[in-house]
Each structure stands twice: as C-alpha cells, then as structure tokens.
Enzyme design. Structure first.
Site: not given
Length: 487
Positions: A253, A287
C-alpha cells in the site's frame, strides 16, 4: 499505574516478552515541541533472526488452537483499545503530531474495529468442496502462511499496522512487526502491550523497532513468506524487488497523487470544505490526500479563492494545546521535501494563493493556483498540506488529467449528477472511488488498495482480501481405499 507503564518497555523490544535489543536505544521525539517522550529499544538483524525463529515455533501452537480461542484474544484486544482510548490517543497525538480526533479514530474506531472484524474473520468459511471426475472427496482449505512480516509507516502508525497485524493473527499466523522508528511507541509499543494484556501466547507477536537493515532482513528471511508494507512507492518497489528473489508475496500500500474533481454543478461551499479536508487533514501526510484539485474552469477562480480563505484562517499549532486544524509535520526532512516541491512549483509559474511558509515543523496550509502540468506539485506525491488547483473545460479533459499519473489510489468526484460522476469514474484507473466526497476514506470492512505506483491492489480489509493476503490455499482429496494403478 498507566496502561503504558514506561518501566515495562523503555529501552526494550518486544520479542518473547520485553527484552533488551542488540541495538542502541534511541529517543522518541515529540515533533510539536522537540521533547523526548521516551527511550525506545532498538533491534538489529540478529534480533530479527532470533525473533523469526521464535515466531516459527510459536505459530504452530497458535494455529492449532480452536478458532474461538483466537477470536477471543482479538476481542479482548479490541476492548483494551476502547478502554484505554484516552491514554493511547495521547501517545498518538504527541508522537505522530496527529490531532486528537484523528488519534482517537485510530484507537477506538480504527484499531478496535480491526480487531473486532478480525475476530469474526477467525470463524469465516475457509474452504469449499470441489467437483472431481475421480471417485473421491475433493476440497480446498485455507491454511495460515506461517509468519507474516509487517512494516508500517509514521503517518497513521497505529491503525496502519493493526490492519495487517489483526487479520494475520486471527487467521493463525505469527507476526513480526517493524514500526517506523519515528513512531515506534504509538505504532509498536502500544500494539505489543495490548496483545500482551489480551493474552496472546508468547512468541506469536514480535515488535522490533529498528533501521532499514532490520526491514531488509525481514524481507530477505526465507521463513517469512508474506510481507505487508505500507509506505512510499520508492521503498515499496525496493521491497518487491528483494522479495521476488525469495518468491514471497508482498502486499504493498504505497503513495498516491489522487485527484479531486469538482464539476460545475457541485455545491461550491461544500466542495471547498471537502477539498480543504482532503488536502490539509493531518498536514497532508496521508497517502489518500487530495493531491490535485481539478476544477471546472467556470468555477475554478472562485473555488481557489474560497479554498485560500479557509487555508489562511486555519489555526496551526501543537495539538496538545487548544483547538488547531493542523499539527506539526513529522520531521525536518518531510517539511523540507514539501517546501522544495512548493518552491519548485512557484518557480515553474504557479501562483501562491495561500500559505507556503512554516515555523519550526508547522507548515501553513498552502494553495497553489494556475499550476502548470509539468510542475512538481502536479506530477509528484507531495505528502504535505498543499492543494494544487488546475482548471479543466469538459469531462474529457477532466478524465484525461485525472488519469495522467503513475499513481492510482483514490479519486473524489463532486457533482449533483450521480450518474455523470459514476460514468466519469469509469474512465480513471484507481483503487478507490468516492462520489461526492474527498479522497481520504477507509473502513475496516472494505477492500483497500491502489493500482499502478500506488500498490498491487486490494490487500487489506474485508473477508476476501484478508483471506487472500494471509492464507495459502491447499487442495485435499480423500478416497475410501487406495486405487489400483497399471504398474
């Protein structure tokens, strides 16, 4: 006595209980004040080697327990996160610079929910009966992979570790966790204490703060078949390359350069509020942050002006002192990297509408207007509280701009026409889509992950992604007697 009694963990790692690591203990520093919060024990590759050996042994007994026993440990862990939320959240605020609501979300909503969902995962169906042309019973079953390595980041250190730790444990694996050195207390020590108190058998979880050498040793160890990594794209690619030499699975991720598309029919005031949250929440160190504001040309000027007003009005400061909208960035490196992108973008021709300044680690929320498509703030992940605004003229241009990135993590589309929003989303490669919301969204029950440079797909959240991530499928056949063969 507090839940995180410093006498238990200061200067120690968690590996077969609290033990002295082979590395030199270091200070955990509060970014808002520069004060030392505690001495963190440091591991070395030698500690990692011993921890993995211990985890291999402990995992067999853990996996052999009835699923209800594993589920009970996860439920007790969830209750501990809830019971000690105030104390745990304060550590998250102080060590990571998070605002208290975000810290509390990581504790009671995030980590507790990860544990509750994982406790149910322990009881999930784990196989299926298969058809066979032979006279036999044929079925598949899922088996734990063994030892799972988890490498977690600084920005949401507690919940981003727990979303891998909890399901991996529930499915019968042992876990070796290497938290980011900057947030090893709230992203490591707390997790160790919770599972220690919850009754997890010794050796099933190891928490090893350390440098990149410890992470590299974890990735290289052949006894660790699965690595779950959350962090930068650069580091993720290096981990994937190293893991490929061992033919081990990696769940990545990574970064993002997510677009927030504002169509001309959107409620402008609500759109500006959503855009401000998407870019400035946790100082942009997320993110999924709204990294590019793509706004219809007919409203772009007003949108930018209103966004700049909100940025200028936002209080920035120590989240332990009063109400602020933005806390500190994690360290000087992250702040200077953000400021370099802003400076380069202004030099490329963008206009500074708000912010662009800082005091110590407190960076003002920044709005950049008229951003060239070649500028760094448009082309790169920023990971700071910066909102670049780019105008578009029609849906074709909006789709082209949004897709014009190597990343593919999250997408927000703001419009009164839901059908138009869904049709536009179909044209943009991304792991997550939010119609009429900004890009920062996550829940323990949903498949989470990105495409392209944002990762290798949904590897966290929900029953199927977690089963795929932390188990192996095994084919089994059973006959009533041995068949006759022509030999």
């Amino acid at each position: 006595m507090t839940f995180l009694n410093t006498a238990d963990w200061q200067g120690r790692i968690f590996s077969g209980g609290w033990a002295k690591g082979s590395g030199e203990p270091y200070d955990s520093v509060e970014p808002a004040t520069g004060k030392t919060l505690g001495r963190v024990g440091a591991a070395t590759p030698d500690d990692l080697d011993r921890a993995v050996a211990h985890a291999v042994r402990a995992q067999r007994a853990w996996a052999a327990l009835p699923y209800v026993d594993r589920a009970q440990v996860l439920r007790r862990a969830a209750a501990l996160f809830e019971r000690h939320q105030a104390e745990i959240a304060e550590w998250v605020v102080r060590e990571s610079g998070a605002l208290r609501p975000f810290a509390e979300l990581q504790t009671s909503h995030g980590s507790a929910e990860e544990c509750y969902e994982a406790s149910a995962l322990a009881a999930a169906p784990f196989g299926e009966v298969l058809r066979s042309v032979e006279d036999r019973l044929s079925f598949s079953r899922r088996r734990p992979v063994g030892v799972v390595g988890v490498i977690s980041p600084f920005n949401a250190p507690l919940v981003l570790a727990m979303r891998a730790v909890a399901p991996a444990l529930a499915l019968g694996n042992a876990v070796v966790l290497k938290p980011d050195p900057r947030t090893s207390i709230c992203g490591g020590v707390i997790i160790a204490r919770v599972f220690e108190e919850a009754g997890l058998p010794e050796g099933v979880l190891h928490v090893l703060p350390g440098g990149t050498d410890v992470g590299a040793a974890l990735v290289d160890d052949p006894r660790v078949p699965v690595i779950a990594f959350t962090g930068s794209t650069r580091a993720g690619k290096a981990i994937a390359t190293a893991a490929a030499q061992r033919l081990k699975r990696v769940h990545l991720e990574l970064g993002g350069n997510s677009a927030l598309i504002v169509l001309d029919d959107a409620d402008l005031d609500k759109a500006v509020s959503a855009g401000a949250f998407g870019s400035f929440h946790h100082s942009g160190q997320i993110c999924m942050a709204s990294s590019r504001h793509l706004v219809h040309a007919s409203i772009a000027e007003e949108y930018t002006a209103r966004l700049a007003e909100r940025a200028d009005a936002a209080p920035v400061g120590d989240p332990m002192k009063g109400e602020v909208f933005l806390g500190p960035m994690i360290d000087q490196h992250q702040l200077q990297a953000t400021h370099a992108i802003v400076s380069a973008t202004l030099a490329a021709g963008a206009r500074l509408a708000a912010g662009g300044t800082h005091e110590d680690l407190f960076y003002r929320p920044t709005v950049l207007a008229e951003v060239p498509l070649t500028a760094r703030a448009y082309a790169e992940e920023i990971f700071g509280p910066v909102a670049p605004v780019v105008a578009f003229n029609d849906l074709d241009e909006a789709a082209r701009l949004a897709a014009d990135t190597e990343y593919g993590l999250s997408l927000g589309i703001l419009t009164r026409d839901i059908g138009k929003g869904l049709a536009l989303a179909d044209r943009i490669p991304t792991g997550l889509v939010h119609i009429n919301d900004q890009t920062v969204n996550d829940e323990a029950t949903v498949p989470f992950g990105g495409v392209g440079d944002s990762g290798n797909g949904s590897r966290h959240g929900g029953i199927v992604p977690n089963l795929e991530a932390f188990t192996e499928q095994q084919w089994v056949t059973v006959r009533s007697e041995i068949p006759a063969y022509p030999f």
